[in-house]
Scaffold this active site. Structure first.
Site, PDB file in Angstrom:
ATOM      1  N   LYS A  63      -8.289  15.211 -51.580  1.00 25.17           N
ATOM      2  CA  LYS A  63      -8.379  15.534 -50.150  1.00 25.17           C
ATOM      3  C   LYS A  63      -7.020  15.632 -49.464  1.00 25.17           C
ATOM      4  CE  LYS A  63     -11.602  15.875 -47.872  1.00 25.17           C
ATOM      5  NZ  LYS A  63     -12.550  14.888 -47.351  1.00 25.17           N
ATOM      6  N   ASN A 109       0.821  -1.217   0.000  1.00 18.92           N
ATOM      7  CA  ASN A 109       0.000   0.000   0.000  1.00 18.92           C
ATOM      8  C   ASN A 109       0.854   1.267   0.000  1.00 18.92           C
ATOM      9  OD1 ASN A 109      -1.974  -1.897   0.127  1.00 18.92           O
ATOM     10  ND2 ASN A 109      -2.676  -1.411   2.202  1.00 18.92           N
ATOM     11  N   SER A 162      -7.324  10.862 -48.745  1.00 23.16           N
ATOM     12  CA  SER A 162      -8.520  10.031 -48.721  1.00 23.16           C
ATOM     13  C   SER A 162      -8.318   8.894 -49.702  1.00 23.16           C
ATOM     14  CB  SER A 162      -9.738  10.868 -49.129  1.00 23.16           C
ATOM     15  OG  SER A 162     -10.754  10.021 -49.636  1.00 23.16           O
ATOM     16  N   HIS A 193     -18.799  33.921 -31.508  1.00 23.24           N
ATOM     17  CA  HIS A 193     -19.915  33.166 -32.110  1.00 23.24           C
ATOM     18  C   HIS A 193     -19.557  32.662 -33.516  1.00 23.24           C
ATOM     19  CE1 HIS A 193     -22.367  35.125 -28.945  1.00 23.24           C
ATOM     20  NE2 HIS A 193     -21.643  36.188 -29.261  1.00 23.24           N
ATOM     21  N   GLU A 241      -7.877  16.582 -35.815  1.00 17.56           N
ATOM     22  CA  GLU A 241      -9.127  15.873 -35.506  1.00 17.56           C
ATOM     23  C   GLU A 241      -8.917  14.819 -34.421  1.00 17.56           C
ATOM     24  OE1 GLU A 241     -11.503  14.907 -39.212  1.00 17.56           O
ATOM     25  OE2 GLU A 241      -9.623  15.651 -40.051  1.00 17.56           O
TER      26      GLU A 241
HETATM   27  N1  ARG Z   1      -1.478  -3.765  -7.273  1.00 16.43           N
HETATM   28  C1  ARG Z   1      -1.952  -3.069  -6.167  1.00 16.43           C
HETATM   29  C2  ARG Z   1      -2.458  -1.690  -6.563  1.00 16.43           C
HETATM   30  O1  ARG Z   1      -2.042  -1.223  -7.554  1.00 16.43           O
HETATM   31  C3  ARG Z   1      -0.858  -2.913  -5.149  1.00 16.43           C
HETATM   32  C4  ARG Z   1      -1.351  -2.739  -3.767  1.00 16.43           C
HETATM   33  C5  ARG Z   1      -2.055  -3.984  -3.325  1.00 16.43           C
HETATM   34  N2  ARG Z   1      -2.318  -3.997  -1.937  1.00 16.43           N
HETATM   35  C6  ARG Z   1      -3.085  -4.913  -1.373  1.00 16.43           C
HETATM   36  N3  ARG Z   1      -3.247  -4.844  -0.126  1.00 16.43           N
HETATM   37  N4  ARG Z   1      -3.674  -5.848  -2.076  1.00 16.43           N
HETATM   38  O2  ARG Z   1      -3.258  -1.082  -5.901  1.00 16.43           O
END
Ligand code: ARG
Length: 454
Positions: A280, A107, A274, A153, A287
């Site tokens: 063209k 995390n 084209s 406009h 675009e």
């Molecule tokens: N692949 C996960 C993500 O991108 C990494 C973190 C995962 N953490 C967990 N507790 N499963 O969020």
């Protein structure tokens, strides 16, 4: 790597549903950099010896060169970039590798990796914005004294130097760059050391680790740190707005190179033909960019929607932040680069811009200003000129060809010198206020931008 409490293998469908390595592999350099810095932190915390750290660092760097030479096999079964790299490291260097994840969670790891990645991307995007600004400034210089109608406009309003129109985009782009550099300040804060959500009982010198990674500071709340994706949302907004600006420039370019306007010619290298209509020459780059701006807005919406209502702290939903982020980063970089090239090859057709600005109606406001300068209140002047416009259209006679006596029948304030303000050069030169398009002002703006971007 987390199978301890499980007795059944993961379903094949779950594995392929939940894997992220197919797209987060591109965080490998940041992941390795983060791991090396973390391993140094673990030495300081007394968890690793200097020798173990050296083994980890050497192992990770050799993995990095294998990844870069295309010889690394990413495994879906190992879910993401983090576990792929850590598992391979441990396979190679043994139990020392298994110490690397001490006091760390994926995390805080992923939040760190994405911040490192986004920080580099923001720098690259700002560089590309500057290149496009330079191309626009050069195009403004090349266009010399070319005058075009300025529109509201999409109706002809008042004359402006074409350069002034191009410099409007230089201004927009400078705000885009400024928004990105501002967002960068909030990217540049390190979450590593926040663990899964509550830090660790093993105390790391987070500021030392942050220094290794070039972060300006460290996060102050572990729960916020692992669940904060504000920085990504901000960057996606800045990119989306930059895309919206490019879509407006696209639309102008598309109009300018139509037969109806004919103000510019794009180079053969930046247009397509084209398969059916041999004559063209299509402005596909513009675009496509107009179209791709939709994706950029969509990516921002996707991220905001996925974050909305998430309980604290990390939730797997957050894995969905990467694809929109990567896509917007890739898309805006490609759009900015191709636009800089296309604008560099764009030529102004002065014969056509002159024909368009010979429309005498463009100077109707100047005539009203003339009356104001001769003591007529603006609202009355506006009405007098409105009637003159109707007269000119009904009688098919241009302002310059209406005799003075006729003008004086509309307003006694008209005098013989009124005809001087019916001249395009005089009209432009008179627009001297700050921000207005007198040739003198425009030249000063070009000089200012060249200086700012040098
Ligand atoms: N692949 C996960 C993500 O991108 C990494 C973190 C995962 N953490 C967990 N507790 N499963 O969020």
């Amino acid at each position: 790597m987390w199978k301890g409490r499980f007795s059944q293998p993961t379903s094949q469908l779950v594995q392929s549903y939940g894997e992220s390595v197919s797209f987060d592999w591109r965080l490998y350099a940041q992941d390795i950099r983060g791991s090396i810095a973390h391993s140094k932190g673990l030495v300081k915390a007394g968890i690793l010896t200097a020798d173990e750290q050296a083994q980890i660092e050497t192992g990770l760097l050799s993995l990095q060169s294998e990844i870069e030479s295309g010889n690394f096999e990413w495994k879906e079964s190992l879910e993401d970039v983090h576990m792929n790299i850590e598992a391979e490291l441990t396979k190679r260097i043994g139990p020392t590798g298994a110490k690397l994840h001490t006091a760390r969670s994926r995390n805080d790891q992923v939040a760190t990796d994405v911040r490192l990645y986004t920080r580099d991307a923001v720098d690259a995007i700002i560089g590309l914005i500057h290149s496009l600004q330079r191309a626009l400034i050069e195009a403004a210089e090349r266009s010399g004294g070319a005058v075009v109608p300025g529109y509201t406009h999409l109706q002809r309003g008042q004359p402006v130097l074409f350069a002034h129109h191009l410099l409007a985009y230089v201004e927009m782009l400078s705000r885009d760059a400024a928004r990105l550099s501002d967002a960068r300040k909030r990217i540049d804060i390190m979450p590593l050391g926040s663990g899964a959500l509550a830090g660790s009982t093993i105390i790391l010198d987070r500021e030392y680790v942050a220094q290794q990674l070039g972060f300006a500071s460290v996060t102050q709340n572990s729960m916020d740190a692992v669940s904060d994706r504000d920085f990504a949302a901000e960057v996606l907004f800045a990119i989306a707005l930059c895309g919206v600006h490019l879509s407006r420039l696209s639309e102008d370019v598309i109009l300018w190179c139509s037969a109806e306007f004919g103000f510019v010619t794009l180079s053969d290298a930046h247009t397509t033909g084209s398969s059916l209509m041999p004559q063209k020459k299509n402005p596909d780059v513009a675009e496509l960019t107009r179209g791709k701006s939709g994706r950029l807005v969509g990516n921002l919406m996707a991220l905001l929607t996925l974050l909305k209502g998430l309980p604290m702290t990390y939730n797997r939903d957050m894995q969905e932040d990467k694809e929109p982020l990567f896509d917007s980063i890739d898309t805006i970089q490609a759009a900015l680069a191709v636009f800089a090239e296309m604008i560099a090859g764009m030529e102004v057709n002065e014969a056509r811009t002159r024909a368009a600005t010979s429309d005498p109606m463009l100077l109707a406001t100047d005539l009203a200003d003339y009356l104001v300068n001769h003591g007529v209140p603006f609202r009355s002047a506006h009405e007098v000129i409105g009637k003159l416009v109707a007269y000119s259209l009904a009688e098919k006679v241009a302002f310059a060809d209406i005799p003075l006596a006729k003008y004086q029948a509309f307003s006694p304030a008209f005098e013989a010198d009124l005809f001087t303000c019916l001249n395009l050069e005089t009209a432009l030169a008179a627009r001297q206020g700050i921000g207005a398009p007198s040739p003198q002002n425009v030249a000063a703006q070009i000089a200012r931008w060249k200086e700012a971007l040098s």
